[in-house]
Design a protein around this motif. Structure first.
Motif, PDB file in Angstrom:
ATOM      1  N   VAL A   1    -100.558   8.946 -32.930  1.00 39.98           N
ATOM      2  CA  VAL A   1    -100.559   8.404 -31.573  1.00 39.98           C
ATOM      3  C   VAL A   1     -99.848   9.413 -30.674  1.00 39.98           C
TER       4      VAL A   1
ATOM      5  N   LEU B   1    -102.022   6.682 -38.441  1.00 41.45           N
ATOM      6  CA  LEU B   1    -102.772   7.244 -37.314  1.00 41.45           C
ATOM      7  C   LEU B   1    -101.822   8.060 -36.456  1.00 41.45           C
TER       8      LEU B   1
ATOM      9  N   VAL C   1    -105.247   7.970 -29.763  1.00 43.05           N
ATOM     10  CA  VAL C   1    -105.088   7.711 -31.192  1.00 43.05           C
ATOM     11  C   VAL C   1    -106.095   8.597 -31.906  1.00 43.05           C
ATOM     12  N   ASN C   2    -105.575   9.464 -32.776  1.00 44.49           N
ATOM     13  CA  ASN C   2    -106.412  10.451 -33.469  1.00 44.49           C
ATOM     14  C   ASN C   2    -107.307  11.210 -32.483  1.00 44.49           C
TER      15      ASN C   2
END
Length: 102
Positions: free
Chosen positions: A30, A28, A67-68
């Motif tokens: 961040v 992911l 996040v994403n």
């Protein structure tokens, strides 16, 4: 509760754990955002070593943690063994996170 219902709940729990384990090593992105600003191309080209870029946040305001590209938390900058880190001070509620997905 009958035996079939108990077995079914146990199977569902095992499936949930198995399904989650498939995702644990998915990478992911961040991002911790310190602040933003807008500037003209002329001002951008004038930047040099020692230039200061003024941001839209006040000192002491929480940093946003994405996040994403989805806001998930806020925190404060900390120094950990001479590296920057973020101490999480507030986590966005699951309801708000789900709303942000839409």
């Amino acid at each position: 509760m009958d035996l079939n219902t108990k077995d079914q709940e146990q199977n569902n729990k095992q499936l949930d754990q198995a399904d989650l384990s498939l995702l644990l090593d998915v990478p992911l992105q961040v991002v911790v955002e310190l602040g933003r600003t807008r500037m003209t191309i002329d001002n951008l080209l004038r930047l040099k070593q020692g230039s200061v870029v003024e941001l839209d946040r006040l000192a002491g305001e929480p940093l946003e943690i994405y996040v994403n590209n989805k806001l998930i938390a806020r925190g404060e900058a900390v120094v950990v063994k001479e590296q920057l880190g973020v101490r999480i001070t507030d986590v966005v509620s699951p309801e708000r996170r789900l709303k942000n997905l839409q």
